[in-house]
Design a protein around this motif. Structure first.
Motif, PDB file in Angstrom:
ATOM      1  N   THR A   1       0.677  -1.286  -0.129  1.00 51.35           N
ATOM      2  CA  THR A   1       0.012  -0.133   0.039  1.00 51.35           C
ATOM      3  C   THR A   1       0.746   1.312   0.080  1.00 51.35           C
ATOM      4  N   ARG A   2       2.066   1.224   0.765  1.00 49.33           N
ATOM      5  CA  ARG A   2       2.818   2.489   0.720  1.00 49.33           C
ATOM      6  C   ARG A   2       3.518   2.622  -0.517  1.00 49.33           C
ATOM      7  N   GLY A   3       3.884   1.429  -1.039  1.00 49.74           N
ATOM      8  CA  GLY A   3       4.512   1.644  -2.467  1.00 49.74           C
ATOM      9  C   GLY A   3       3.313   2.299  -3.428  1.00 49.74           C
ATOM     10  N   ILE A   4       2.176   1.479  -3.667  1.00 51.27           N
ATOM     11  CA  ILE A   4       1.318   2.254  -4.491  1.00 51.27           C
ATOM     12  C   ILE A   4       1.160   3.773  -4.240  1.00 51.27           C
ATOM     13  N   ILE A   5       1.008   4.094  -3.130  1.00 48.94           N
ATOM     14  CA  ILE A   5       0.748   5.509  -2.662  1.00 48.94           C
ATOM     15  C   ILE A   5       1.876   6.464  -3.152  1.00 48.94           C
ATOM     16  N   SER A   6       3.130   5.775  -2.754  1.00 55.54           N
ATOM     17  CA  SER A   6       4.372   6.669  -3.061  1.00 55.54           C
ATOM     18  C   SER A   6       4.329   6.655  -4.946  1.00 55.54           C
ATOM     19  N   MET A   7       4.261   5.596  -5.486  1.00 58.69           N
ATOM     20  CA  MET A   7       4.364   5.746  -7.060  1.00 58.69           C
ATOM     21  C   MET A   7       2.987   6.493  -7.665  1.00 58.69           C
ATOM     22  N   ALA A   8       2.164   6.488  -7.067  1.00 61.90           N
ATOM     23  CA  ALA A   8       1.043   7.325  -7.388  1.00 61.90           C
ATOM     24  C   ALA A   8       1.309   8.924  -7.311  1.00 61.90           C
ATOM     25  N   HIS A   9       2.069   9.127  -6.173  1.00 61.44           N
ATOM     26  CA  HIS A   9       2.520  10.410  -6.071  1.00 61.44           C
ATOM     27  C   HIS A   9       3.322  10.792  -7.145  1.00 61.44           C
ATOM     28  N   GLY A  10       4.293  10.017  -7.340  1.00 60.55           N
ATOM     29  CA  GLY A  10       5.281  10.179  -8.624  1.00 60.55           C
ATOM     30  C   GLY A  10       4.722  10.614  -9.695  1.00 60.55           C
ATOM     31  N   LEU A  11       3.338   9.829 -10.030  1.00 62.15           N
ATOM     32  CA  LEU A  11       2.782  10.045 -11.331  1.00 62.15           C
ATOM     33  C   LEU A  11       1.797  11.306 -11.044  1.00 62.15           C
ATOM     34  N   GLU A  12       1.706  12.207  -9.733  1.00 62.68           N
ATOM     35  CA  GLU A  12       0.978  13.030  -9.831  1.00 62.68           C
ATOM     36  C   GLU A  12      -0.549  12.471  -9.699  1.00 62.68           C
ATOM     37  N   LEU A  13      -0.921  11.498  -9.253  1.00 66.25           N
ATOM     38  CA  LEU A  13      -2.029  10.844  -8.986  1.00 66.25           C
ATOM     39  C   LEU A  13      -2.439  11.253  -7.325  1.00 66.25           C
ATOM     40  N   ILE A  14      -3.725  11.371  -7.236  1.00 64.81           N
ATOM     41  CA  ILE A  14      -3.944  11.287  -5.794  1.00 64.81           C
ATOM     42  C   ILE A  14      -4.785   9.945  -5.566  1.00 64.81           C
ATOM     43  N   THR A  15      -4.623   9.499  -4.234  1.00 61.56           N
ATOM     44  CA  THR A  15      -5.039   8.472  -4.014  1.00 61.56           C
ATOM     45  C   THR A  15      -6.314   8.231  -2.944  1.00 61.56           C
ATOM     46  N   VAL A  16      -7.236   7.172  -3.158  1.00 59.93           N
ATOM     47  CA  VAL A  16      -8.133   7.067  -2.231  1.00 59.93           C
ATOM     48  C   VAL A  16      -8.149   5.540  -1.901  1.00 59.93           C
ATOM     49  N   ALA A  17      -8.522   5.390  -0.493  1.00 61.86           N
ATOM     50  CA  ALA A  17      -8.358   3.965  -0.078  1.00 61.86           C
ATOM     51  C   ALA A  17      -9.991   3.745   0.004  1.00 61.86           C
ATOM     52  N   GLU A  18     -10.232   2.390  -0.471  1.00 61.51           N
ATOM     53  CA  GLU A  18     -11.409   1.936  -0.496  1.00 61.51           C
ATOM     54  C   GLU A  18     -11.821   0.903   0.600  1.00 61.51           C
ATOM     55  N   GLY A  19     -12.705   0.812   1.350  1.00 60.79           N
ATOM     56  CA  GLY A  19     -13.134  -0.143   2.187  1.00 60.79           C
ATOM     57  C   GLY A  19     -12.473   0.257   3.585  1.00 60.79           C
ATOM     58  N   VAL A  20     -12.028   1.314   3.947  1.00 59.52           N
ATOM     59  CA  VAL A  20     -11.411   1.993   5.036  1.00 59.52           C
ATOM     60  C   VAL A  20     -12.457   1.484   6.325  1.00 59.52           C
ATOM     61  N   ASP A  21     -12.451   0.565   7.269  1.00 55.18           N
ATOM     62  CA  ASP A  21     -13.455   0.506   8.017  1.00 55.18           C
ATOM     63  C   ASP A  21     -12.903   0.492   9.554  1.00 55.18           C
ATOM     64  N   SER A  22     -11.760   0.945   9.676  1.00 52.63           N
ATOM     65  CA  SER A  22     -11.158   1.149  11.251  1.00 52.63           C
ATOM     66  C   SER A  22     -10.402   2.535  11.327  1.00 52.63           C
TER      67      SER A  22
END
Ligand code: C2E
Ligand code: MG
Ligand code: MG
Length: 677
Positions: free
Chosen positions: A613-634
């Motif tokens: 998940t950290r990897g996805i977030i940082s790579m997305a940022h590298g591509l200037e994409l914002i990230t939304v986490a789905e199914g956050v239940d805690s």
């Protein structure tokens, strides 16, 4: 018998022309015109060509006998002659002449008979490979009589698909020393095809070797065409040109046989026009017939059958007219595809519902359909047809213009799928679907910045299977465009309503099915919906899955660019479960990545998930994409995500999807509950 005498050759010829003799005696030695010359003259005339001519000569003139024969004499007799011998000769010659004439006549008759019967005879000398034919046989092959034939030439004339069959018959006949009979096609030099009935028989020498084949060939093309015509009349309905009941039964039985072998299902749809009798009685038989014809045409058009050009829409093995206003369709299907039958039935009903015009009259036909499926509902053709009829009658009783499966038709899940599908169809038509909204929380500001529109159905069965299944069903049933269009319009209308109520409106996210994404008018549909509703495109985000965009990258990029040009934002939904390639994301004009809930579920304790998940977030940022986490239940998940720079969270920890009023109450305006974090 009378005898006339002439003084010399000239007189003999002249007399013969008047007397029409049965036999002519000519002395070789005559004044003026001698016997040989007279014979030549007589033979040149048609009438005397076959009349026996006997030359009379003396012992010392035997040399002239050869000349006499060359001149066409039949026989000769030497002087002095015995009267009894002469009488015998004459009698014999007269008899022979008669027999010869009879033979020639019968030969001519035979030729004529053969020509009339289109029967030719032939003889094949195996040693020299010469084939002799009667004129008619030549005619059948389309070649000039007398043409030198051999087996190669004949083989070349035989239709290539029939040749090996013919050769096998011939060699089998030789081997078994018996006659053979083969029907095959020949192709004439001009390309014309004829069907030939070919009989032959071998003959053998003293050692038992086959030396010759002889036989006949007969042109049976016309006969075959007549048979075909009779077969057609016996098997097809004259009005609609569709197969009749007998033919449907026959073909159904054949299909059932095959079905057992290939383990497929065979369905019979029995279709009956509703209130046909009333149309027939009130508008007359001509209109009735026209209607039946039109229904046949529509059936063929809606459900292509085997005879048609290959096409993905080819579904029916046979479409037939089996009663006055009754039609039957035979369709092959599989256990997995059995629910497709309902789609076909729906399409057929829709096509028949189209109003029908005749002579200024509008007729509104409808039909009832009963479906029975082999092997569930019956094992044989008759019972299957009967059960399809029974289901059809049931539809008639319960209101017409619908289809129904014979009750035992399918296993529970297929039945469920079918009823779900019709329930969904009803729900769409009656606008019973609703849309729920799930908030997206900005993890830094703690504010609700977005809402995802999610389809909901109040219908019990549909509600039970859940939206993902509803969407899948709509995709299969071809209803996804209506469903998707409905959700888009509802969501935008809702956003607009909130706007007019003075709320700060969250960005509205709407899911797009891959099928919607690939549809050519998507961009136009989105922009016209925005326009209708009166909402700025920047209020809308479309969520698309990787599978939708990977299908055809170039085209996908074009569509995405067009959407971006409208001002619409794009998000990749469920990221991580599909191709999960960050590389291609760089090429796509998207602004947001939604991390699938399977990566969130076990956070923060699961080390591996944490790393991914950290990897996805940082790579997305590298591509200037914002990230939304789905199914956050805690709250723990939320902390983890915030800590690692994820921009937004969506899930039960924030809120489940809510009806619009509830959403407004909780997240919009002054009384909105600020997410408890
Ligand atoms: P999705 O687009 O990924 O939507 C998010 C799904 O996650 C929603 O399920 C939502 O209710 C569910 N969800 C939200 N928070 C949580 C959570 O904390 N835990 C868990 N376990 N689940 C959570 P829903 O509404 O059942 O929709 C399922 C899927 O159906 C959607 O997945 C989407 O792919 C599809 N779908 C729903 N509505 C539409 C629609 O209008 N059009 C299209 N094309 N697809 C739709
Ligand atoms: Mg979604
Ligand atoms: Mg999702």
């Amino acid at each position: 018998m009378s005898v006339v005498e002439a003084e010399d050759g000239d007189e003999a010829v002249a007399l013969a022309r008047n007397a029409h003799p049965d036999l002519i005696l000519l002395d070789i030695n005559m004044p003026r015109l001698n016997g040989v010359a007279a014979c030549v003259q007589l033979r040149a005339e048609d009438e005397f060509r076959d009349v026996p001519v006997v030359m009379v000569t003396s012992m010392d003139d035997l040399d002239t006998i050869k000349q006499a024969y060359d001149a066409g004499a039949t026989d000769f007799i030497v002087k002095p002659f015995n009267r009894t011998v002469l009488a015998q000769r004459v009698r014999h010659l007269l008899r022979a002449a008669k027999a010869f004439e009879a033979l020639r006549e019968s030969q001519a008759q035979l030729e004529q008979a053969q020509r009339l019967a289109q029967l030719g005879h032939w003889q094949w000398e195996l040693g020299s490979d010469a084939i002799g034919c009667s004129d008619e046989a030549y005619r059948l092959f389309g070649v000039e009589p007398g043409f030198a034939l051999n087996s190669k030439l004949v083989e070349a004339a035989v239709h290539r698909d029939d040749l090996s069959r013919l050769k096998e018959s011939v060699s089998a006949a030789i081997k078994a020393k018996r006659p053979y009979l083969v029907e095959h096609r020949i192709v004439r030099p001009g390309g014309q095809q004829r069907i030939i009935e070919h009989r032959g028989e071998p003959s053998f020498d003293a050692q038992g070797r086959a030396v010759r084949l002889f036989g006949t060939i007969r042109d049976i093309t016309a006969q075959k065409e007549a048979e075909e015509r009779i077969r057609y009349l016996a098997h097809y309905d004259a009005l609609t040109s569709l197969p009749n009941r007998a033919m449907v039964r026959e073909r159904l039985a054949a299909a059932l046989n095959k079905a057992v072998k290939y383990d497929v299902l065979v369905a019979v749809m029995s279709l009956d026009l509703d209130r046909f009798k009333r149309i027939n009685d009130s508008l007359g038989h001509v209109v009735g017939d026209e209607l039946l014809n039109e229904v046949g045409r529509r059936l063929r058009e809606t459900v292509r059958s085997e005879g048609d050009a290959p096409s993905p829409q080819r579904e029916a093995d046979i479409i037939g007219r089996v009663g006055e206003d009754g039609f039957a369709l035979v369709l092959r299907t599989t256990r997995e595809q059995v629910h497709e039958l309902a789609k076909v039935a729906n399409r057929v009903l829709a096509s028949i519902r189209q109003p029908f015009r005749l002579g200024g009259q509008e007729v509104f036909p409808s039909a009832s359909i009963g479906i029975a499926v082999f092997p569930y509902d019956a094992e044989d053709a008759d019972t299957l047809m009967k059960n399809a009829d029974a289901a059809m009658y049931h539809v008639k009783q319960s209101g017409r213009d619908a289809y129904q499966f014979y009750s035992k038709s399918m296993n529970a899940s297929a039945v469920q799928k079918l009823s779900l599908e019709s329930e969904l169809k009803r729900a769409i038509e009656r606008r019973e679907l609703t849309v729920a909204y799930q908030p997206k929380l900005d993890l830094r500001s703690g504010r609700i910045v977005g809402a995802e529109a999610l389809v909901r159905s109040p219908a019990r069965e549909l509600a039970a299977v859940g939206p993902a299944q509803i969407v899948a069903l709509a995709e299969e049933a071809g209803m996804i465009h209506e469903l998707g269009g409905f959700v888009l319009r509802s969501a935008l209308t809702q956003a607009r309503a909130w706007q007019t109520q003075g709320y700060a409106v969250p960005k509205m996210s709407v899911n797009l099915s891959p099928l919607q994404f690939r549809k050519s008018d998507l961009v136009r549909m989105v922009s016209s919906t925005l326009q209708d509703v009166g909402l700025n495109a920047s209020c809308l985000e479309l969520e698309i899955t990787e599978s939708a965009v990977m299908y055809n990258e170039t085209q996908a990029i074009a569509v995405m660019n067009a959407l971006r040009a409208l001002g619409v934002s794009l998000a990749i939904d469920d990221f991580g479960v599909g191709y999960s390639s960050l590389g291609y994301l760089a090429r796509f004009p998207i602004h947001c990545l939604k991390i699938d809930r399977s990566f969130i579920r076990d956070l923060p304790d699961d080390q591996e998930q944490a790393i991914v998940t950290r990897g996805i977030i940082s790579m997305a940022h590298g591509l200037e994409l914002i990230t939304v986490a789905e199914g956050v239940d805690s709250a723990a998940q939320m902390d983890f995500l915030r800590h690692h720079g994820c921009e937004q969270a969506q899930g039960y920890a924030v809120s489940p999807p809510l009806q619009a009023e509830e959403f407004a109450q909780q997240f919009l305006g002054a009384t909105a509950r600020v997410a408890a974090l």
